[in-house]
Write a protein that holds these residues in place. Structure first.
Motif, PDB file in Angstrom:
ATOM      1  N   LEU A  84       2.599   8.280 -97.267  1.00 50.82           N
ATOM      2  CA  LEU A  84       3.289   9.228 -96.313  1.00 50.82           C
ATOM      3  C   LEU A  84       2.434   8.871 -94.862  1.00 50.82           C
ATOM      4  O   LEU A  84       1.257   8.921 -94.628  1.00 50.82           O
ATOM      5  N   LYS A  85       3.273   8.913 -93.790  1.00 53.68           N
ATOM      6  CA  LYS A  85       2.829   8.922 -92.306  1.00 53.68           C
ATOM      7  C   LYS A  85       3.763  10.183 -91.889  1.00 53.68           C
ATOM      8  O   LYS A  85       5.007   9.945 -91.700  1.00 53.68           O
ATOM      9  N   ILE A  86       3.229  11.098 -91.558  1.00 56.58           N
ATOM     10  CA  ILE A  86       3.726  12.557 -91.046  1.00 56.58           C
ATOM     11  C   ILE A  86       3.310  12.722 -89.583  1.00 56.58           C
ATOM     12  O   ILE A  86       2.436  12.776 -89.314  1.00 56.58           O
ATOM     13  N   LYS A  87       4.268  13.215 -88.789  1.00 58.56           N
ATOM     14  CA  LYS A  87       4.150  13.776 -87.441  1.00 58.56           C
ATOM     15  C   LYS A  87       5.066  15.093 -87.397  1.00 58.56           C
ATOM     16  O   LYS A  87       6.039  14.927 -87.671  1.00 58.56           O
ATOM     17  N   ILE A  88       4.233  16.262 -87.058  1.00 56.59           N
ATOM     18  CA  ILE A  88       5.114  17.384 -86.924  1.00 56.59           C
ATOM     19  C   ILE A  88       4.541  18.291 -85.705  1.00 56.59           C
ATOM     20  O   ILE A  88       3.395  18.265 -85.334  1.00 56.59           O
ATOM     21  N   THR A  89       5.474  18.684 -85.047  1.00 57.94           N
ATOM     22  CA  THR A  89       5.432  19.461 -83.869  1.00 57.94           C
ATOM     23  C   THR A  89       5.743  20.848 -84.035  1.00 57.94           C
ATOM     24  O   THR A  89       6.957  21.157 -84.429  1.00 57.94           O
TER      25      THR A  89
END
Length: 122
Positions: A84-89
């Motif tokens: 997994l590669k995740i980005k959350i704002t």
């Protein structure tokens, strides 16, 4: 910062951390193959995006890592954290934080971290 005072920044970081942890533990172990990786990415994004304070989310499953883990007889694997590669704002009142998770080969671990903190003037 006054001791004991909880700020919008604190709450934004807390919310972001909860979302990363929930995502990780909710979806790892999900069965997938090369054909279903895109739909699982979309399902994860849509699931987390409805939670409070989420402004943006992107999910990528490492196709090369997935390919290397496929069962030769049945052609599928389980989603693993390192894939997994995740980005959350997350935006909480006057604070916006960007967090992420990506596999760190040196640590051999899917590391979660704070990437950016922004104070928003109203």
């Amino acid at each position: 910062m006054t001791e004991g005072k909880i700020t919008d920044r604190d709450n934004a970081l807390f919310e972001a951390g909860i979302k990363l942890g929930a995502l990780y533990h909710q979806f790892t172990g999900s069965p997938l193959n090369m054909k279903t990786a895109s739909s699982l990415e979309k399902a994860i994004q849509e699931s987390i995006s409805v939670q409070p304070y989420v402004e943006d989310i992107s999910v990528q499953i490492d196709r090369e890592m997935l390919k290397s883990k496929l069962n030769s007889e049945f052609g599928y694997s389980e989603l693993q954290g390192p894939m997994l590669k995740i980005k959350i704002t997350v935006k909480y009142s006057t604070a916006r934080v960007k967090v992420g998770m990506a596999y760190d080969p040196e640590l051999n671990y899917p590391l979660m971290k704070i990437e950016e903190i922004e104070e928003i003037t109203v």
